[in-house]
Design a protein around this motif. Structure first.
Motif, short mmCIF file in Angstrom:
data_model
loop_
_atom_site.label_atom_id
_atom_site.label_comp_id
_atom_site.label_asym_id
_atom_site.label_seq_id
_atom_site.Cartn_x
_atom_site.Cartn_y
_atom_site.Cartn_z
N ASN A 249 1.02 4.10 -2.90
CA ASN A 249 0.86 5.53 -2.61
C ASN A 249 2.04 6.35 -3.15
OD1 ASN A 249 -1.57 5.05 -1.34
ND2 ASN A 249 -0.63 4.87 0.71
N GLN B 137 0.84 -1.21 0.00
CA GLN B 137 0.00 0.00 0.00
C GLN B 137 0.86 1.25 0.00
OE1 GLN B 137 -3.44 -0.07 -0.19
NE2 GLN B 137 -3.19 2.14 -0.57
N GLN C 31 1.81 6.78 -6.93
CA GLN C 31 0.81 7.74 -7.39
C GLN C 31 1.38 9.16 -7.50
OE1 GLN C 31 -2.46 7.35 -4.70
NE2 GLN C 31 -3.31 5.53 -5.74
#
Length: 300
Positions: free
Chosen positions: A278, A274, A281
């Motif tokens: 992140n 995760q 992105q």
């Protein structure tokens, strides 16, 4: 009053020893049917119509018991070792020695004191509760020696119960033989035999009741033994099943711990992924830096 005690009574000829009190004969009487002797005083302890010899079990009517004066005279020269001191002599002088030299006696088992040898001997043979004695059924397999005060507890032991099972049928057989010969006794003395018949009938009924009770106790004992054995088998089976269940629980716990550990590892890996997502992105692959503004509408 019982027989005469001495240190050397065990090495004397057994014909001088009373089979009832196991002491030297005092005022010997002779049973006419078998010729064996016992103390006159021991005969009078129980006023029985029929006397059973302790040595051969032969039965003699009380009226046929003879006072053996000739044997008593013969015993006067019997060698005696005093049971209380080193004195030695003959039976004829023993009582005089006892009266002169031993006025107080103390029981070595219970400590009670007496002022005469007769009372002292009576106490040891019939009364002392601390004396170690043989079971009355020792000839039938109950060979244990017991402190007299614990005799009632001994009667409840398995060894004594088995001895009773042996002796009761023999006593019943003897009683049946007595009843078959009762006509012979009646020709000798009607009054004595009527009393003997009543006593025999009472004893017969008591022995039948006793035998029934013993058989019931034996059956109960066997039943309880079988039940205890069955319970032991069941307990063993349950113990084995419990061990299997415990082992299964331990295996399940081990497996569950492994699953939890794997889940923790997966959660950590998921959190790492995760974070990487992140981070990705916020990165452009054409060289242009992209800024990501969260909650844009609220900040406008």
């Amino acid at each position: 009053m019982v027989g005469i005690d001495s240190r050397n009574k065990l090495i004397l000829d057994t014909k001088y020893i009373c089979p009832v009190c196991s002491l030297i004969l005092r005022d010997p009487i002779q049973l006419s049917k078998c010729g064996h002797r016992q103390c006159q005083t021991c005969l009078n302890v129980k006023q029985e119509t029929i006397i059973k010899c302790r040595q051969c079990q032969q039965e003699t009517l009380r009226i046929e018991v003879l006072l053996d004066q000739a044997f008593k005279i013969d015993m006067k020269s019997l060698p005696i070792d005093c049971s209380f001191c080193p004195w030695t002599g003959i039976l004829n002088n023993y009582q005089e020695h006892i009266d002169q030299s031993h006025s107080n006696f103390k029981c070595e088992y219970c400590g009670e004191q007496f002022n005469s040898v007769i009372k002292f001997n009576l106490h040891k043979i019939f009364e002392c509760q601390q004396l170690i004695v043989d079971c009355a059924l020792k000839d039938f397999g109950c060979s244990e020696r017991i402190i007299r005060i614990k005799m009632k507890d001994h009667y409840l032991t398995q060894q004594h119960q088995y001895a009773i099972l042996k002796v009761v049928p023999q006593m019943l057989a003897q009683l049946n033989d007595r009843q078959m010969n009762i006509d012979f006794y009646q020709t000798a003395t009607a009054g004595a035999c009527n009393l003997a018949t009543a006593q025999l009938e009472e004893m017969y009924e008591m022995l039948n009741i006793l035998r029934g009770g013993v058989e019931t106790l034996t059956n109960d004992e066997q039943r309880l033994t079988n039940e205890a054995l069955q319970m032991q088998i069941t307990l063993t089976t349950l113990t084995e099943e419990l061990s299997k269940i415990k082992l299964s629980i331990e295996e399940s716990n081990t497996l569950w711990k492994g699953v939890n550990l794997n889940q923790d590892i997966l959660n950590q890996d998921l959190a790492s992924l995760q974070e990487e997502i992140n981070d990705l992105q916020c990165v452009s692959y054409d060289g242009i830096l992209v800024w990501k503004i969260t909650k844009f509408h609220e900040k406008m």
